[in-house]
Design an enzyme around this catalytic site. Structure first.
Site, PDB file in Angstrom:
ATOM      1  N   ARG A  78      33.450  50.063  31.912  1.00  0.00           N
ATOM      2  CA  ARG A  78      32.275  50.280  31.071  1.00  0.00           C
ATOM      3  C   ARG A  78      31.063  50.534  31.963  1.00  0.00           C
ATOM      4  NH1 ARG A  78      28.635  46.092  27.992  1.00  0.00           N
ATOM      5  NH2 ARG A  78      27.249  47.630  27.074  1.00  0.00           N
ATOM      6  N   HIS A 122      21.296  51.343  27.906  1.00  0.00           N
ATOM      7  CA  HIS A 122      21.302  49.963  28.386  1.00  0.00           C
ATOM      8  C   HIS A 122      19.874  49.676  28.876  1.00  0.00           C
ATOM      9  CE1 HIS A 122      24.383  46.750  29.673  1.00  0.00           C
ATOM     10  NE2 HIS A 122      23.214  46.235  29.986  1.00  0.00           N
ATOM     11  N   GLU A 167      23.042  45.641  23.167  1.00  0.00           N
ATOM     12  CA  GLU A 167      22.190  44.503  22.811  1.00  0.00           C
ATOM     13  C   GLU A 167      20.776  44.895  22.370  1.00  0.00           C
ATOM     14  OE1 GLU A 167      22.170  41.687  26.021  1.00  0.00           O
ATOM     15  OE2 GLU A 167      24.309  41.314  25.905  1.00  0.00           O
ATOM     16  N   ASN A 303      29.064  41.037  23.233  1.00  0.00           N
ATOM     17  CA  ASN A 303      28.749  40.422  24.524  1.00  0.00           C
ATOM     18  C   ASN A 303      28.490  38.950  24.282  1.00  0.00           C
ATOM     19  OD1 ASN A 303      28.792  42.986  25.570  1.00  0.00           O
ATOM     20  ND2 ASN A 303      26.606  43.097  26.008  1.00  0.00           N
ATOM     21  N   TYR A 305      28.427  34.936  26.318  1.00  0.00           N
ATOM     22  CA  TYR A 305      28.515  34.196  27.586  1.00  0.00           C
ATOM     23  C   TYR A 305      28.509  32.688  27.402  1.00  0.00           C
ATOM     24  CZ  TYR A 305      27.381  38.540  30.082  1.00  0.00           C
ATOM     25  OH  TYR A 305      27.410  39.805  30.602  1.00  0.00           O
ATOM     26  N   GLU A 361      31.311  42.240  27.256  1.00  0.00           N
ATOM     27  CA  GLU A 361      30.778  41.530  28.419  1.00  0.00           C
ATOM     28  C   GLU A 361      31.092  40.058  28.295  1.00  0.00           C
ATOM     29  OE1 GLU A 361      26.594  41.902  29.347  1.00  0.00           O
ATOM     30  OE2 GLU A 361      26.629  44.059  28.937  1.00  0.00           O
TER      31      GLU A 361
END
Ligand code: FCB
Length: 457
Positions: A78, A122, A167, A303, A305, A361
Protein backbone atom coordinates in the site's frame (compact mmCIF):
# COMPACT_ATOMS: atom_id res chain seq x y z
CA UNK A 1 -1.59 -31.68 15.52
CA UNK A 2 -1.81 -27.95 16.10
CA UNK A 3 -1.04 -26.19 12.83
CA UNK A 4 -1.25 -22.71 14.28
CA UNK A 5 -3.48 -20.00 12.92
CA UNK A 6 -3.72 -20.36 9.17
CA UNK A 7 -5.51 -17.70 7.10
CA UNK A 8 -7.85 -18.26 4.14
CA UNK A 9 -6.20 -18.86 0.77
CA UNK A 10 -5.44 -15.63 -1.04
CA UNK A 11 -5.33 -13.57 2.16
CA UNK A 12 -3.61 -10.32 1.23
CA UNK A 13 -0.54 -9.87 3.44
CA UNK A 14 0.84 -6.40 2.98
CA UNK A 15 2.73 -3.44 4.33
CA UNK A 16 1.85 0.22 3.98
CA UNK A 17 3.54 3.58 3.47
CA UNK A 18 2.50 7.08 2.37
CA UNK A 19 4.14 9.41 -0.13
CA UNK A 20 5.09 12.27 2.16
CA UNK A 21 6.39 9.94 4.83
CA UNK A 22 8.91 8.10 2.63
CA UNK A 23 9.52 9.74 -0.73
CA UNK A 24 11.60 12.84 0.01
CA UNK A 25 12.51 14.63 -3.26
CA UNK A 26 9.97 17.22 -2.21
CA UNK A 27 10.60 19.50 -5.20
CA UNK A 28 12.12 17.10 -7.76
CA UNK A 29 10.98 16.66 -11.36
CA UNK A 30 8.37 19.37 -11.28
CA UNK A 31 6.68 18.36 -8.03
CA UNK A 32 4.68 21.20 -6.49
CA UNK A 33 4.60 22.23 -2.86
CA UNK A 34 2.09 20.46 -0.63
CA UNK A 35 0.62 21.57 2.67
CA UNK A 36 3.02 19.17 4.41
CA UNK A 37 6.01 20.76 2.68
CA UNK A 38 4.82 24.17 3.85
CA UNK A 39 4.01 22.92 7.36
CA UNK A 40 7.32 21.16 8.00
CA UNK A 41 9.21 24.16 6.64
CA UNK A 42 7.51 26.32 9.27
CA UNK A 43 9.65 26.39 12.44
CA UNK A 44 8.11 24.85 15.54
CA UNK A 45 5.60 22.56 13.88
CA UNK A 46 7.53 19.27 14.03
CA UNK A 47 8.71 18.03 17.41
CA UNK A 48 12.26 17.08 16.38
CA UNK A 49 12.58 19.88 13.81
CA UNK A 50 12.85 17.39 10.94
CA UNK A 51 11.09 17.55 7.58
CA UNK A 52 10.12 15.11 4.85
CA UNK A 53 12.43 16.81 2.35
CA UNK A 54 14.51 13.64 2.17
CA UNK A 55 12.70 11.18 4.50
CA UNK A 56 13.66 7.70 3.23
CA UNK A 57 14.57 9.10 -0.21
CA UNK A 58 12.27 6.45 -1.64
CA UNK A 59 11.78 8.60 -4.75
CA UNK A 60 15.35 7.78 -5.72
CA UNK A 61 15.63 4.39 -4.03
CA UNK A 62 12.32 2.87 -5.10
CA UNK A 63 13.99 0.03 -7.00
CA UNK A 64 15.84 -1.07 -3.89
CA UNK A 65 12.60 -0.80 -1.92
CA UNK A 66 10.67 -2.89 -4.44
CA UNK A 67 13.44 -5.47 -3.95
CA UNK A 68 12.75 -5.49 -0.20
CA UNK A 69 9.00 -5.76 -0.80
CA UNK A 70 9.49 -8.76 -3.08
CA UNK A 71 12.02 -10.39 -0.73
CA UNK A 72 9.55 -10.09 2.15
CA UNK A 73 7.03 -11.94 0.02
CA UNK A 74 4.40 -9.21 0.41
CA UNK A 75 1.30 -10.02 -1.60
CA UNK A 76 0.31 -6.37 -1.60
CA UNK A 77 2.01 -3.06 -0.99
CA UNK A 78 0.00 0.00 0.00
CA UNK A 79 1.47 3.30 -1.13
CA UNK A 80 0.10 6.75 -1.78
CA UNK A 81 0.44 9.10 -4.72
CA UNK A 82 1.58 12.65 -4.04
CA UNK A 83 -1.08 14.80 -5.73
CA UNK A 84 1.61 17.49 -6.26
CA UNK A 85 3.71 15.16 -8.41
CA UNK A 86 0.78 14.78 -10.82
CA UNK A 87 -0.66 18.31 -10.54
CA UNK A 88 2.01 20.60 -9.04
CA UNK A 89 -0.58 23.34 -8.49
CA UNK A 90 -3.43 20.95 -7.80
CA UNK A 91 -5.12 21.39 -11.16
CA UNK A 92 -4.37 22.12 -14.83
CA UNK A 93 -2.16 19.90 -16.96
CA UNK A 94 -0.69 16.71 -15.49
CA UNK A 95 3.06 16.54 -14.97
CA UNK A 96 4.30 13.64 -17.07
CA UNK A 97 7.36 13.04 -14.90
CA UNK A 98 5.14 12.48 -11.88
CA UNK A 99 2.95 10.01 -13.75
CA UNK A 100 6.08 8.26 -15.05
CA UNK A 101 7.43 7.79 -11.53
CA UNK A 102 4.31 6.02 -10.32
CA UNK A 103 3.94 4.02 -13.53
CA UNK A 104 7.47 2.65 -13.15
CA UNK A 105 6.87 1.84 -9.50
CA UNK A 106 3.52 0.12 -10.07
CA UNK A 107 4.80 -1.81 -13.08
CA UNK A 108 7.79 -3.04 -11.07
CA UNK A 109 5.52 -4.19 -8.23
CA UNK A 110 3.19 -6.05 -10.57
CA UNK A 111 6.17 -7.66 -12.29
CA UNK A 112 7.23 -9.06 -8.88
CA UNK A 113 3.74 -10.42 -8.22
CA UNK A 114 2.89 -7.72 -5.67
CA UNK A 115 -0.63 -6.24 -5.95
CA UNK A 116 -0.47 -2.47 -5.41
CA UNK A 117 -3.04 -0.80 -3.13
CA UNK A 118 -2.88 2.89 -3.99
CA UNK A 119 -4.15 5.75 -1.85
CA UNK A 120 -4.91 8.97 -3.71
CA UNK A 121 -4.88 11.26 -0.70
CA UNK A 122 -2.78 10.69 2.39
CA UNK A 123 -3.12 14.30 3.61
CA UNK A 124 -0.77 16.10 1.19
CA UNK A 125 -3.02 18.71 -0.44
CA UNK A 126 -1.32 20.95 -3.02
CA UNK A 127 -0.41 24.21 -1.27
CA UNK A 128 -1.81 26.14 -4.26
CA UNK A 129 -5.27 24.71 -3.46
CA UNK A 130 -4.81 25.46 0.23
CA UNK A 131 -4.27 29.08 -0.71
CA UNK A 132 -7.62 29.04 -2.49
CA UNK A 133 -9.34 27.78 0.64
CA UNK A 134 -8.25 24.15 0.82
CA UNK A 135 -10.80 21.64 2.06
CA UNK A 136 -12.97 24.40 3.44
CA UNK A 137 -13.79 25.22 -0.15
CA UNK A 138 -16.23 23.00 -2.00
CA UNK A 139 -14.33 23.44 -5.25
CA UNK A 140 -11.41 21.43 -3.82
CA UNK A 141 -13.60 18.31 -3.93
CA UNK A 142 -14.00 18.79 -7.69
CA UNK A 143 -10.26 19.34 -8.14
CA UNK A 144 -9.69 16.08 -6.26
CA UNK A 145 -12.10 14.30 -8.60
CA UNK A 146 -10.10 15.56 -11.60
CA UNK A 147 -6.88 14.36 -10.06
CA UNK A 148 -8.50 10.99 -9.30
CA UNK A 149 -9.80 10.68 -12.86
CA UNK A 150 -6.31 11.39 -14.20
CA UNK A 151 -4.77 8.77 -11.92
CA UNK A 152 -7.41 6.20 -12.94
CA UNK A 153 -6.91 6.97 -16.64
CA UNK A 154 -3.12 6.71 -16.59
CA UNK A 155 -2.45 4.22 -13.80
CA UNK A 156 -5.81 2.62 -13.07
CA UNK A 157 -5.15 -0.91 -14.22
CA UNK A 158 -1.81 -1.05 -12.43
CA UNK A 159 -3.43 -1.17 -8.97
CA UNK A 160 -5.62 -3.88 -7.45
CA UNK A 161 -7.16 -1.60 -4.84
CA UNK A 162 -7.71 2.13 -5.18
CA UNK A 163 -8.24 4.07 -1.97
CA UNK A 164 -9.69 7.56 -2.30
CA UNK A 165 -8.81 8.88 1.16
CA UNK A 166 -6.78 7.86 4.16
CA UNK A 167 -8.43 8.73 7.48
CA UNK A 168 -10.52 11.83 6.71
CA UNK A 169 -10.96 12.14 10.49
CA UNK A 170 -7.30 13.11 10.97
CA UNK A 171 -7.31 15.60 8.11
CA UNK A 172 -10.44 17.25 9.50
CA UNK A 173 -9.74 17.20 13.25
CA UNK A 174 -5.93 17.39 13.39
CA UNK A 175 -5.44 19.50 10.29
CA UNK A 176 -8.19 22.00 11.12
CA UNK A 177 -9.18 21.54 14.78
CA UNK A 178 -6.08 21.02 16.91
CA UNK A 179 -3.67 22.24 14.22
CA UNK A 180 -1.22 19.45 15.04
CA UNK A 181 -1.14 18.42 11.38
CA UNK A 182 -0.95 20.40 8.14
CA UNK A 183 -2.37 22.83 7.24
CA UNK A 184 -2.17 23.63 10.97
CA UNK A 185 -5.49 25.47 11.20
CA UNK A 186 -7.19 25.88 14.57
CA UNK A 187 -10.73 26.50 13.38
CA UNK A 188 -12.91 23.97 15.16
CA UNK A 189 -15.97 25.33 13.37
CA UNK A 190 -14.32 24.29 10.08
CA UNK A 191 -14.04 20.62 10.98
CA UNK A 192 -17.42 19.41 9.79
CA UNK A 193 -17.21 21.33 6.53
CA UNK A 194 -13.74 19.96 5.84
CA UNK A 195 -14.96 16.45 6.66
CA UNK A 196 -17.95 16.93 4.38
CA UNK A 197 -15.84 18.11 1.45
CA UNK A 198 -13.45 15.19 1.94
CA UNK A 199 -16.38 12.77 1.83
CA UNK A 200 -17.91 14.56 -1.14
CA UNK A 201 -14.59 14.33 -2.99
CA UNK A 202 -14.51 10.61 -2.19
CA UNK A 203 -17.93 10.09 -3.81
CA UNK A 204 -16.98 12.16 -6.84
CA UNK A 205 -13.82 10.07 -7.21
CA UNK A 206 -15.89 6.87 -7.04
CA UNK A 207 -17.99 8.26 -9.90
CA UNK A 208 -14.79 8.94 -11.86
CA UNK A 209 -13.66 5.39 -11.15
CA UNK A 210 -16.90 3.88 -12.44
CA UNK A 211 -16.75 6.15 -15.49
CA UNK A 212 -13.31 4.72 -16.26
CA UNK A 213 -13.92 1.06 -15.40
CA UNK A 214 -17.64 0.50 -15.84
CA UNK A 215 -20.62 0.85 -13.61
CA UNK A 216 -20.61 -2.46 -11.82
CA UNK A 217 -18.26 -3.48 -9.02
CA UNK A 218 -15.72 -5.92 -10.36
CA UNK A 219 -14.88 -9.33 -8.99
CA UNK A 220 -11.62 -9.39 -6.98
CA UNK A 221 -8.63 -10.20 -9.11
CA UNK A 222 -10.46 -9.28 -12.32
CA UNK A 223 -9.73 -5.59 -12.31
CA UNK A 224 -9.22 -2.69 -9.96
CA UNK A 225 -11.58 -1.97 -7.07
CA UNK A 226 -12.29 1.25 -5.23
CA UNK A 227 -12.82 1.99 -1.54
CA UNK A 228 -11.85 4.30 1.31
CA UNK A 229 -9.73 3.90 4.44
CA UNK A 230 -11.12 5.04 7.78
CA UNK A 231 -9.41 5.31 11.12
CA UNK A 232 -11.55 3.17 13.39
CA UNK A 233 -10.33 3.03 16.95
CA UNK A 234 -12.61 1.49 19.57
CA UNK A 235 -13.70 3.87 22.31
CA UNK A 236 -14.43 2.79 25.87
CA UNK A 237 -15.96 4.86 28.65
CA UNK A 238 -13.72 5.26 31.68
CA UNK A 239 -16.58 4.32 34.02
CA UNK A 240 -20.28 3.61 34.26
CA UNK A 241 -20.94 7.24 35.22
CA UNK A 242 -23.49 8.70 32.81
CA UNK A 243 -21.19 11.69 32.10
CA UNK A 244 -18.36 9.38 31.03
CA UNK A 245 -20.72 7.26 28.96
CA UNK A 246 -22.06 10.36 27.21
CA UNK A 247 -18.57 11.79 26.60
CA UNK A 248 -17.48 8.45 25.20
CA UNK A 249 -20.43 8.33 22.80
CA UNK A 250 -19.51 11.74 21.41
CA UNK A 251 -15.80 10.89 21.13
CA UNK A 252 -16.63 7.63 19.32
CA UNK A 253 -19.16 9.46 17.18
CA UNK A 254 -16.70 12.15 16.13
CA UNK A 255 -14.03 9.71 15.07
CA UNK A 256 -16.00 6.75 13.80
CA UNK A 257 -19.71 7.34 13.20
CA UNK A 258 -19.18 10.78 11.64
CA UNK A 259 -17.67 8.99 8.63
CA UNK A 260 -19.35 5.57 8.69
CA UNK A 261 -22.91 6.92 8.75
CA UNK A 262 -22.70 9.23 5.71
CA UNK A 263 -20.81 6.59 3.73
CA UNK A 264 -23.19 3.74 4.50
CA UNK A 265 -26.45 5.27 5.75
CA UNK A 266 -26.69 8.44 3.75
CA UNK A 267 -26.79 10.82 6.72
CA UNK A 268 -24.72 12.38 9.46
CA UNK A 269 -25.27 11.07 12.99
CA UNK A 270 -27.89 13.19 14.76
CA UNK A 271 -26.19 13.27 18.15
CA UNK A 272 -22.91 14.46 16.64
CA UNK A 273 -24.67 17.12 14.60
CA UNK A 274 -26.46 18.30 17.74
CA UNK A 275 -23.25 18.25 19.77
CA UNK A 276 -21.36 20.35 17.25
CA UNK A 277 -24.27 22.59 16.34
CA UNK A 278 -24.26 23.85 19.86
CA UNK A 279 -20.65 24.86 19.15
CA UNK A 280 -21.59 26.70 15.97
CA UNK A 281 -20.35 24.02 13.60
CA UNK A 282 -22.35 22.63 10.73
CA UNK A 283 -21.38 20.95 7.48
CA UNK A 284 -22.31 22.80 4.29
CA UNK A 285 -24.43 20.03 2.75
CA UNK A 286 -25.85 20.83 -0.71
CA UNK A 287 -28.79 18.89 -2.19
CA UNK A 288 -27.61 15.60 -3.68
CA UNK A 289 -24.37 15.47 -1.67
CA UNK A 290 -25.37 12.56 0.52
CA UNK A 291 -26.20 10.41 -2.52
CA UNK A 292 -22.74 11.13 -3.96
CA UNK A 293 -21.03 10.33 -0.66
CA UNK A 294 -22.96 7.07 -0.42
CA UNK A 295 -22.01 5.74 -3.86
CA UNK A 296 -21.43 1.97 -3.64
CA UNK A 297 -17.80 1.06 -3.11
CA UNK A 298 -16.05 -2.32 -3.33
CA UNK A 299 -14.27 -2.58 0.02
CA UNK A 300 -13.59 -0.69 3.24
CA UNK A 301 -10.10 -0.28 4.72
CA UNK A 302 -9.75 0.00 8.50
CA UNK A 303 -6.72 1.52 10.24
CA UNK A 304 -6.56 0.55 13.89
CA UNK A 305 -3.76 0.56 16.45
CA UNK A 306 -5.29 0.73 19.93
CA UNK A 307 -8.40 1.77 21.86
CA UNK A 308 -9.19 5.05 23.58
CA UNK A 309 -10.68 5.40 27.05
CA UNK A 310 -12.77 8.51 27.54
CA UNK A 311 -13.79 10.46 30.59
CA UNK A 312 -16.08 13.47 30.71
CA UNK A 313 -14.20 16.76 30.56
CA UNK A 314 -16.50 19.77 30.31
CA UNK A 315 -13.45 22.02 29.88
CA UNK A 316 -12.75 20.53 26.45
CA UNK A 317 -15.24 22.55 24.46
CA UNK A 318 -14.78 20.53 21.31
CA UNK A 319 -15.17 16.93 22.39
CA UNK A 320 -16.21 17.25 26.02
CA UNK A 321 -13.88 14.33 26.75
CA UNK A 322 -10.40 13.63 28.00
CA UNK A 323 -8.50 10.44 27.37
CA UNK A 324 -7.54 8.45 30.42
CA UNK A 325 -4.09 6.87 30.67
CA UNK A 326 -4.57 3.26 29.63
CA UNK A 327 -4.05 0.51 32.16
CA UNK A 328 -1.86 -1.72 30.05
CA UNK A 329 1.63 -1.42 28.52
CA UNK A 330 2.04 1.01 25.63
CA UNK A 331 4.15 1.43 22.51
CA UNK A 332 6.52 4.37 21.98
CA UNK A 333 3.52 6.43 20.81
CA UNK A 334 1.96 5.97 24.26
CA UNK A 335 -0.73 3.84 22.63
CA UNK A 336 -1.98 0.95 24.73
CA UNK A 337 -1.27 -2.52 23.40
CA UNK A 338 -4.82 -3.75 23.01
CA UNK A 339 -5.04 -6.49 20.33
CA UNK A 340 -8.83 -6.66 20.52
CA UNK A 341 -8.84 -3.27 18.79
CA UNK A 342 -8.74 -5.35 15.60
CA UNK A 343 -11.94 -7.25 16.42
CA UNK A 344 -13.76 -4.27 17.88
CA UNK A 345 -12.87 -2.01 14.95
CA UNK A 346 -13.89 -4.62 12.38
CA UNK A 347 -17.17 -5.21 14.21
CA UNK A 348 -17.83 -1.48 14.26
CA UNK A 349 -17.34 -1.43 10.48
CA UNK A 350 -19.51 -4.49 10.06
CA UNK A 351 -22.36 -2.81 11.89
CA UNK A 352 -22.53 -0.52 8.86
CA UNK A 353 -21.59 -2.68 5.90
CA UNK A 354 -21.10 -6.22 4.65
CA UNK A 355 -18.36 -5.15 2.26
CA UNK A 356 -15.04 -6.99 2.25
CA UNK A 357 -12.80 -5.41 4.88
CA UNK A 358 -9.06 -4.92 5.04
CA UNK A 359 -6.89 -3.91 7.96
CA UNK A 360 -5.05 -1.29 5.93
CA UNK A 361 -2.80 -0.24 8.83
CA UNK A 362 -1.72 -1.78 12.10
CA UNK A 363 1.69 -1.72 13.73
CA UNK A 364 3.84 -0.32 16.50
CA UNK A 365 6.53 2.30 17.10
CA UNK A 366 9.36 1.30 19.40
CA UNK A 367 12.68 2.90 20.27
CA UNK A 368 14.62 0.28 18.34
CA UNK A 369 18.23 -0.29 19.32
CA UNK A 370 20.81 -1.15 16.69
CA UNK A 371 23.10 -3.83 18.12
CA UNK A 372 26.88 -3.93 17.80
CA UNK A 373 26.68 -6.13 14.71
CA UNK A 374 24.00 -3.87 13.17
CA UNK A 375 21.14 -6.20 14.15
CA UNK A 376 17.80 -4.86 15.35
CA UNK A 377 16.21 -7.30 17.69
CA UNK A 378 12.71 -5.80 17.89
CA UNK A 379 10.99 -8.55 19.82
CA UNK A 380 8.41 -6.13 21.24
CA UNK A 381 7.23 -5.31 17.71
CA UNK A 382 7.01 -9.02 16.88
CA UNK A 383 4.90 -9.58 20.02
CA UNK A 384 2.63 -6.69 19.04
CA UNK A 385 2.17 -7.93 15.47
CA UNK A 386 1.67 -11.53 16.54
CA UNK A 387 -1.08 -10.60 18.99
CA UNK A 388 -2.85 -8.39 16.47
CA UNK A 389 -2.60 -10.92 13.65
CA UNK A 390 -4.01 -13.54 16.03
CA UNK A 391 -6.92 -11.18 16.69
CA UNK A 392 -7.43 -10.83 12.92
CA UNK A 393 -7.63 -14.62 12.74
CA UNK A 394 -10.25 -14.63 15.52
CA UNK A 395 -12.21 -12.02 13.60
CA UNK A 396 -12.32 -14.24 10.53
CA UNK A 397 -13.34 -17.21 12.68
CA UNK A 398 -16.24 -15.06 13.94
CA UNK A 399 -17.42 -14.61 10.38
CA UNK A 400 -15.94 -11.21 9.53
CA UNK A 401 -15.07 -10.93 5.85
CA UNK A 402 -11.47 -9.78 6.37
CA UNK A 403 -9.47 -10.04 3.16
CA UNK A 404 -6.07 -8.69 4.11
CA UNK A 405 -3.76 -7.16 6.71
CA UNK A 406 -1.17 -4.42 6.14
CA UNK A 407 1.62 -3.67 8.60
CA UNK A 408 2.36 -0.02 9.19
CA UNK A 409 5.02 0.34 8.02
CA UNK A 410 7.39 -1.16 5.48
CA UNK A 411 10.10 1.32 6.44
CA UNK A 412 10.84 3.61 9.35
CA UNK A 413 9.62 6.98 8.10
CA UNK A 414 8.52 10.54 8.80
CA UNK A 415 5.82 10.24 11.45
CA UNK A 416 4.04 13.55 10.87
CA UNK A 417 4.27 15.94 13.86
CA UNK A 418 6.68 13.50 15.55
CA UNK A 419 9.12 13.86 12.67
CA UNK A 420 11.72 11.13 12.36
CA UNK A 421 11.61 10.25 16.05
CA UNK A 422 9.06 7.40 15.89
CA UNK A 423 10.05 4.20 14.14
CA UNK A 424 7.23 1.95 12.87
CA UNK A 425 9.16 0.05 10.18
CA UNK A 426 9.77 -3.62 9.58
CA UNK A 427 12.90 -2.25 7.93
CA UNK A 428 15.18 0.14 9.78
CA UNK A 429 16.31 3.31 8.02
CA UNK A 430 19.53 5.02 9.07
CA UNK A 431 18.63 8.63 8.25
CA UNK A 432 22.31 9.66 7.98
CA UNK A 433 23.18 7.09 5.31
CA UNK A 434 19.64 6.07 4.19
CA UNK A 435 20.74 2.51 4.54
CA UNK A 436 17.93 -0.04 4.95
CA UNK A 437 18.37 -2.93 7.41
CA UNK A 438 15.81 -5.64 8.07
CA UNK A 439 14.71 -5.77 11.67
CA UNK A 440 14.03 -9.14 13.22
CA UNK A 441 10.31 -8.39 12.72
CA UNK A 442 10.87 -8.30 8.95
CA UNK A 443 12.29 -11.84 8.97
CA UNK A 444 9.45 -12.90 11.24
CA UNK A 445 6.77 -11.34 9.00
CA UNK A 446 8.32 -12.97 5.93
CA UNK A 447 7.81 -16.36 7.65
CA UNK A 448 4.21 -15.47 8.57
CA UNK A 449 3.45 -14.69 4.94
CA UNK A 450 5.21 -17.83 3.71
CA UNK A 451 3.11 -20.06 5.97
CA UNK A 452 -0.02 -17.90 5.49
CA UNK A 453 -0.42 -17.54 9.23
CA UNK A 454 1.05 -17.86 12.67
CA UNK A 455 2.92 -20.82 14.09
CA UNK A 456 1.35 -22.75 16.92
CA UNK A 457 2.22 -21.05 20.20
C1 FCB B 1 -1.99 6.62 10.78
C2 FCB B 1 -1.52 7.23 9.48
C3 FCB B 1 -0.17 6.76 9.02
C4 FCB B 1 0.79 6.63 10.18
C5 FCB B 1 0.18 5.85 11.32
C6 FCB B 1 1.11 5.65 12.50
O1 FCB B 1 -2.95 7.45 11.36
O2 FCB B 1 -2.45 6.95 8.44
O3 FCB B 1 0.29 7.65 8.04
O4 FCB B 1 1.28 7.85 10.55
O5 FCB B 1 -0.99 6.48 11.75
Amino acid sequence: MDNGLIFPPGFLWGAATAAYQIEGAWNADGKGESIWDRFTHTPGKIRDGSTGDVACDHYHRWEEDVGHIAALGLRSYRLSIAWTRIFPDGTGRPNQRGLDFYRRLLTALNARGVAPAVTLYHWDLPQALQERGGWLRRDTAYRFAEYAATAFRHLGREAALWITHNEPFIQAFYGHGTGENAPGERNPWAILTVGHHLLLSHGLAVDAFRAEFGARPLVPGQGPQVGIVLMIWPHHAASERPEDQAANRIADGGMNRLFLEPLFRGRYPDDIMRHFKWRGMRPAVAPGDMAIIGRPIDFLGVNTYTRLINQANPRDLLSGARQVTPPGPTTAMGWEIYPDCIIEALNKARAYTNLPLYITENGAAYDDVVGPGGEIDDVARIDYLRAHIAAAHRAIAQGIDLRGYFVWSLLDNFEWAHGLSKRFGLIHVDYATLRRTWKRSAYWYRAVIARNGLEAA
